[in-house]
Design a protein around this motif. Structure first.
Motif, short mmCIF file in Angstrom:
data_model
loop_
_atom_site.label_atom_id
_atom_site.label_comp_id
_atom_site.label_asym_id
_atom_site.label_seq_id
_atom_site.Cartn_x
_atom_site.Cartn_y
_atom_site.Cartn_z
N ALA A 66 0.63 -0.99 -0.36
CA ALA A 66 -0.12 0.15 -0.36
C ALA A 66 1.23 1.18 0.38
CB ALA A 66 -1.22 0.28 0.90
N GLY A 67 1.87 0.93 0.11
CA GLY A 67 2.84 2.34 0.11
C GLY A 67 3.57 2.61 1.33
N PHE A 68 4.25 3.71 1.58
CA PHE A 68 4.82 3.46 2.81
C PHE A 68 3.87 4.70 3.41
CE2 PHE A 68 8.26 1.92 1.47
CZ PHE A 68 8.83 1.21 2.71
N LEU A 69 3.09 4.59 4.39
CA LEU A 69 2.00 5.47 4.50
C LEU A 69 2.22 5.76 5.99
CD1 LEU A 69 -0.70 3.19 3.85
CD2 LEU A 69 -0.51 5.01 2.61
N PRO A 70 1.99 7.49 5.92
CA PRO A 70 2.32 7.51 7.51
C PRO A 70 1.86 6.53 8.70
CG PRO A 70 0.87 9.51 6.55
CD PRO A 70 0.41 8.02 5.66
N PHE A 71 2.78 6.71 9.51
CA PHE A 71 2.55 5.59 10.69
C PHE A 71 1.65 5.48 11.39
CE2 PHE A 71 2.57 3.75 15.58
CZ PHE A 71 3.11 2.41 15.08
N HIS A 72 0.51 6.64 11.52
CA HIS A 72 -1.09 6.33 12.59
C HIS A 72 -2.23 5.41 11.03
CE1 HIS A 72 -1.04 9.86 10.32
NE2 HIS A 72 -2.03 10.40 9.81
N GLU A 73 -1.78 5.44 9.66
CA GLU A 73 -2.32 4.84 9.00
C GLU A 73 -2.37 3.30 8.40
OE1 GLU A 73 -2.65 7.11 5.22
OE2 GLU A 73 -3.09 9.11 6.17
N THR A 74 -0.92 2.59 9.44
CA THR A 74 -0.91 1.55 9.01
C THR A 74 -2.34 0.52 9.20
OG1 THR A 74 1.41 1.75 10.48
CG2 THR A 74 1.01 -0.02 9.81
N ARG A 75 -2.07 -0.31 8.08
CA ARG A 75 -3.64 -1.66 8.18
C ARG A 75 -2.64 -2.29 9.69
NH1 ARG A 75 -3.83 -2.83 2.13
NH2 ARG A 75 -1.97 -3.53 2.82
N ARG A 76 -4.23 -2.95 10.56
CA ARG A 76 -3.96 -3.95 11.39
C ARG A 76 -3.73 -5.20 10.68
NH1 ARG A 76 -7.18 -5.52 16.57
NH2 ARG A 76 -7.26 -2.68 16.69
N GLN A 77 -3.72 -5.37 9.80
CA GLN A 77 -3.39 -6.74 9.07
C GLN A 77 -2.18 -6.52 9.38
OE1 GLN A 77 -5.97 -4.51 7.62
NE2 GLN A 77 -5.58 -4.62 5.94
N ASP A 78 -1.71 -5.50 8.53
CA ASP A 78 -0.07 -5.12 8.12
C ASP A 78 0.59 -5.87 9.06
OD1 ASP A 78 -0.87 -5.53 5.64
OD2 ASP A 78 -0.79 -3.45 5.06
N TYR A 79 0.58 -4.50 10.22
CA TYR A 79 0.61 -4.75 11.43
C TYR A 79 1.14 -5.94 12.15
CZ TYR A 79 2.98 -1.74 15.71
OH TYR A 79 3.97 -1.83 16.90
N LEU A 80 0.24 -6.85 12.78
CA LEU A 80 -0.42 -7.98 13.23
C LEU A 80 0.42 -8.94 12.93
CD1 LEU A 80 -3.47 -8.18 14.30
CD2 LEU A 80 -1.84 -7.46 15.77
N GLN A 81 0.58 -9.44 11.26
CA GLN A 81 1.30 -10.09 10.12
C GLN A 81 2.94 -10.27 10.54
OE1 GLN A 81 1.82 -9.47 6.19
NE2 GLN A 81 1.78 -12.34 5.68
N ALA A 82 3.10 -8.43 10.64
CA ALA A 82 4.80 -8.59 10.32
C ALA A 82 5.07 -8.45 12.48
CB ALA A 82 4.95 -6.74 10.31
N THR A 83 4.40 -8.45 12.77
CA THR A 83 4.51 -8.83 14.54
C THR A 83 4.88 -9.68 14.52
OG1 THR A 83 3.89 -6.42 15.17
CG2 THR A 83 4.04 -8.86 16.16
N ALA A 84 4.26 -10.81 14.04
CA ALA A 84 4.18 -12.59 13.94
C ALA A 84 5.67 -12.96 12.96
CB ALA A 84 3.07 -13.02 13.64
N ILE A 85 6.00 -12.31 12.59
CA ILE A 85 6.50 -12.91 11.48
C ILE A 85 8.39 -12.04 12.12
CG2 ILE A 85 8.45 -12.87 8.97
CD1 ILE A 85 5.29 -12.64 7.94
N SER A 86 8.71 -10.99 12.47
CA SER A 86 9.89 -10.28 13.22
C SER A 86 9.57 -10.63 13.96
CB SER A 86 9.31 -8.56 12.64
OG SER A 86 9.32 -9.06 10.39
#
Length: 265
Positions: free
Chosen positions: A98-118
């Motif tokens: 989705a591009g490099f969005l401002p942090f407050h626009e981060t999508r929940r599903q992206d954040y949770l996926q990246a947290t699980a993996i990283s």
């Protein structure tokens, strides 16, 4: 006996992507000291792409996004190829389609996926391989040197902060019944294939280089060497720490050359 005392020790490394990877540099340095390395990569395609690089070394497939694959890997190689003297966690992923969005626009599903993996994958790997680690094993994760608000690094900065915290809490948790150590190597900007895909990274890399005390960016090998030290018995007194490897970059904000360049009319 050498200072590092790595001869005939065995390590499991997660995260080799290509010959520029920090994980690969760690593996080569371990092997140079007489250690044996077992690899885990995320997919069959990745394993095939690494065929020439890895040669006949032991390599397994495990996508850490899926906990069942971590457990399956531990069950299949824990007794067969272990016990291990250490594990390297050199894994990071974020979905920036989705591009490099401002942090407050981060999508929940992206954040949770990246947290699980990283980040949380470190805890899951440690739990799955606990019985396959030697009593005094060392687990090292590759992180970043400071929690800077780099816009083009997106939401990975707070997730790397979570990785650092996860490592510290694992150090405490494992201390109840073992001497297994957990540490992170907190690296400054590097020239890797992964970083090459980040928009604006080159400019940030060059700026960071100007901030180093020696005016020369750190190398992948320098980061790998620190990880190898932490994996060795020579670092037995270090646990629950983040070792910064950035040539003083985060101490040198007011370097006169940088200040002059930034304030020049």
């Amino acid at each position: 006996m050498s200072l590092l005392d790595l001869k005939d020790r065995k390590y499991l490394i997660f995260g080799v992507a290509n010959r520029k990877s920090v994980a690969w540099a760690i593996a080569k340095a371990l092997e140079a000291e007489g250690a044996e390395v077992v690899f885990s990569v995320r997919s069959e395609a990745r394993k095939e792409s690494l065929g020439k690089l890895l040669g006949d070394r032991s390599c397994h497939i495990c996508d850490v996004e899926f906990p069942d694959q971590i457990k399956t890997l531990a069950d299949s190689i824990g007794e067969k190829e272990g016990p291990f003297d250490g594990i390297v966690h050199s894994i990071a992923f974020a979905n920036f389609e989705a591009g490099f969005l401002p942090f407050h626009e981060t999508r929940r599903q992206d954040y949770l996926q990246a947290t699980a993996i990283s980040s949380f994958s470190l805890a899951e790997i440690a739990n799955a391989f606990k019985s396959s680690l030697k009593q005094d094993a060392s687990v090292v994760s590759i992180s970043i040197s400071s929690q800077v608000t780099a816009e083009n690094y997106g939401y990975l900065s707070p997730i790397k902060a979570a990785l650092d915290s996860t490592s510290r809490f694992l150090a405490k948790s494992f201390s109840a019944d073992s001497q297994v150590r957990f540490n992170t190597v907190n690296a400054g900007p590097l020239k890797t294939s992964a970083s090459a895909g980040i928009p604006g990274y080159l400019e940030n890399y060059l700026f960071a280089e100007k901030l180093t005390l020696r005016k020369q960016a750190i190398t992948t090998q320098e980061v790998a060497n620190t990880a190898v030290f932490l994996l060795s018995p020579a670092s037995s007194g270090i646990n629950g720490q983040g070792i910064v490897v950035n040539q003083g970059m985060d101490l040198n904000y007011f370097d006169k050359e940088v200040v002059k360049a930034a304030t020049r009319p």
